[in-house]
Design a protein around this motif. Structure first.
Motif, PDB file in Angstrom:
ATOM      1  N   CYS A 105      38.778 -24.640   5.295  1.00  0.00           N
ATOM      2  CA  CYS A 105      38.197 -24.484   3.894  1.00  0.00           C
ATOM      3  C   CYS A 105      39.494 -25.247   3.086  1.00  0.00           C
ATOM      4  CB  CYS A 105      38.183 -23.359   3.240  1.00  0.00           C
ATOM      5  SG  CYS A 105      36.966 -22.212   4.192  1.00  0.00           S
ATOM      6  N   GLY A 110      35.060 -24.138  -0.421  1.00  0.00           N
ATOM      7  CA  GLY A 110      34.426 -25.156   0.140  1.00  0.00           C
ATOM      8  C   GLY A 110      34.611 -25.378   1.702  1.00  0.00           C
ATOM      9  N   ASP A 112      34.091 -24.745   5.390  1.00  0.00           N
ATOM     10  CA  ASP A 112      33.566 -23.729   6.286  1.00  0.00           C
ATOM     11  C   ASP A 112      32.671 -22.693   5.599  1.00  0.00           C
ATOM     12  OD1 ASP A 112      32.802 -22.083   8.094  1.00  0.00           O
ATOM     13  OD2 ASP A 112      34.140 -22.257   9.555  1.00  0.00           O
ATOM     14  N   PRO A 113      31.649 -22.636   5.407  1.00  0.00           N
ATOM     15  CA  PRO A 113      30.920 -21.351   4.700  1.00  0.00           C
ATOM     16  C   PRO A 113      30.902 -20.195   5.224  1.00  0.00           C
ATOM     17  CG  PRO A 113      29.185 -22.741   5.572  1.00  0.00           C
ATOM     18  CD  PRO A 113      30.511 -23.124   6.014  1.00  0.00           C
ATOM     19  N   THR A 115      31.524 -16.490   6.718  1.00  0.00           N
ATOM     20  CA  THR A 115      31.887 -15.108   5.878  1.00  0.00           C
ATOM     21  C   THR A 115      32.938 -14.371   6.857  1.00  0.00           C
ATOM     22  OG1 THR A 115      30.050 -14.046   6.694  1.00  0.00           O
ATOM     23  CG2 THR A 115      30.020 -15.022   4.432  1.00  0.00           C
ATOM     24  N   GLN A 129      33.694 -27.787   9.656  1.00  0.00           N
ATOM     25  CA  GLN A 129      33.213 -27.271   8.426  1.00  0.00           C
ATOM     26  C   GLN A 129      31.927 -26.876   8.129  1.00  0.00           C
ATOM     27  OE1 GLN A 129      34.844 -29.863   5.015  1.00  0.00           O
ATOM     28  NE2 GLN A 129      36.859 -29.840   5.959  1.00  0.00           N
TER      29      GLN A 129
END
Length: 427
Positions: A105, A110, A112-113, A115, A129
């Protein structure tokens, strides 16, 4: 002479015609069934062999994931070209488990989303990413893995800048025919038990007989404090001892100084100081690590004593003299440690062997971190001692010297050793 005539009646065996054909058909049917069963067994064996191979390849993928994660945690993997979050320069246990730091990120946002933390900032995912991507380790056949980093059940993320002591690494390996295997390991950030029971812990004889040699100096300008200089950990005793006799000696001597409360207490020891045998094994381990580290430039090993202002991981076999100046890191001395009144040091000092610290001369030197002193026969004499000897600490100078506990300095010192694996399992 009359000719003998046969009494056999040809018509009596008419009902037996075709028996050979029936017998042949029955035998052929049995052979056909046996052949079919053999073909099926052979086919199943081949299928099982293929499945077993695919399972083994998935297992190898999971193993590769664990090894890659461990390699990254030990600082042996370069991060991606994305901009690092503010204040972050390298990997550590905190950066590995927080998704915004662990994953690719830019500036911590932003990219790699995911969790969950999956080390995409350090591992070569097909797209670092994009969530759900994998790392490919083989293409003929295709073998892949992905990893997830979290805290072990029951562990709590400490307040920054402290790092978690342990991490749970889970790797899933993917092989041909949709095969997959899952493995996990728990990794410790400490190469040894990180318990710090006091600013200075002095390991004494059983019941304090004979008592330790201790003189903290006759000056109110000598400051001894177990209050965390970093301001994040709980206060510890200024002096930790292993018996009430030595605790009383430290309390009496430190009455002439400026000392935090509690001044001295009987404390619990880390695992490597539970017995002389454990301490000797620990010194063997640390000596081997230092020799290996010296070969690749990550440690200093002095086999015949020495002097200077150490930085990084330093193992001294023999006496060591610290001069005026600054040092930091993890310092292990098996002989006598002699310091100058103007010596500054940030980190962890282990004087295990001769078990003696001599601080000579005036000055305003400051030690921030923690110190351990233990008198033990290393290498073991014959027969090996089963009890510790008397530790020694003497400060015979003036000045405004300070010795204070610092949890961050200690954590930074311990982090100089490679992360260690506590256990691995398949699940």
């Amino acid at each position: 002479m009359s000719q003998a005539s046969s009494t056999h009646d040809p018509n009596s065996r008419k009902n037996e015609r075709g028996a050979a054909l029936l017998t042949s058909l029955m035998v052929a049917t049995l052979l056909l069934a046996a052949g079919g069963a053999l073909i099926q067994i052979t086919s199943m064996s081949a299928s099982n062999a293929i499945d077993s191979t695919a399972e083994a390849q998935a297992y190898y993928g999971a193993e590769a994931g664990l090894q890659a994660a461990l390699n990254a945690l030990r600082g042996n993997a370069a991060h991606t070209a994305s901009t690092l979050p503010s204040g972050m320069s390298t990997i550590n246990f905190l950066n590995a488990v927080v998704p915004g730091f662990s994953n690719d990120c830019p500036n911590g946002a932003g990219g790699d989303p995911s969790t969950v933390a999956r080390l995409s900032r350090w591992l070569p995912y097909s797209n670092t990413q994009t969530a759900g991507t994998r790392v490919t380790v083989g293409t003929s056949p295709t073998i892949q893995y992905d990893v997830v980093v979290s805290l072990p059940p029951g562990d709590v993320l400490p307040a920054s800048p402290l790092e978690p002591c342990r991490l749970l690494i889970q790797a899933t390996g993917y092989g041909p025919n949709s095969s997959r295997k899952k493995m996990s390991m728990i990794v410790s950030s400490a190469g040894f038990d990180p318990i710090i029971p006091g600013m200075m812990t002095l390991v004494g004889t059983p019941s304090g007989s004979p008592a330790m040699n201790f003189d903290s100096g006759n000056s109110a300008n000598h400051i001894y404090s177990g209050v965390d200089h970093a301001g994040v950990a709980a206060t510890v005793p200024a002096f930790g001892t292993t018996n009430t006799v030595d605790a009383a000696i430290a309390t009496t001597s430190a009455a002439s100084n400026t000392t935090s409360t509690p001044v001295a207490s009987v404390v619990s020891l880390p695992a490597y100081l539970q017995s002389p045998a454990a301490t000797r094994a620990f010194l063997d381990q640390m000596q081997a690590a230092a020799i290996q580290g010296a070969a690749n430039g990550t440690a200093t090993y002095l086999p015949n004593g020495g002097s200077g202002n150490p930085t990084g991981f330093t193992f001294v076999k023999g006496d060591y003299v610290m001069g005026s100046g600054s040092g930091s890191g993890l310092l292990i001395v098996t002989g006598e440690l002699i310091t100058n009144g103007s010596t500054d040091f940030n980190g962890l000092v282990l004087v295990l062997g001769t078990g003696a610290i001599n601080r000579n001369g005036g000055g305003s030197g400051a030690f921030y971190g923690a110190n351990f002193v233990a008198n033990v026969d290393w290498p073991a004499q014959s027969p090996a001692l089963t009890n510790f000897g008397t530790p020694f600490f003497d400060f015979n100078g003036g000045g405004n010297a300070t010795m204070q506990y610092d949890s961050v300095a200690v954590a930074n010192a311990i982090a100089l050793l490679p992360a260690s694996v506590l256990g691995v399992c398949e699940y």
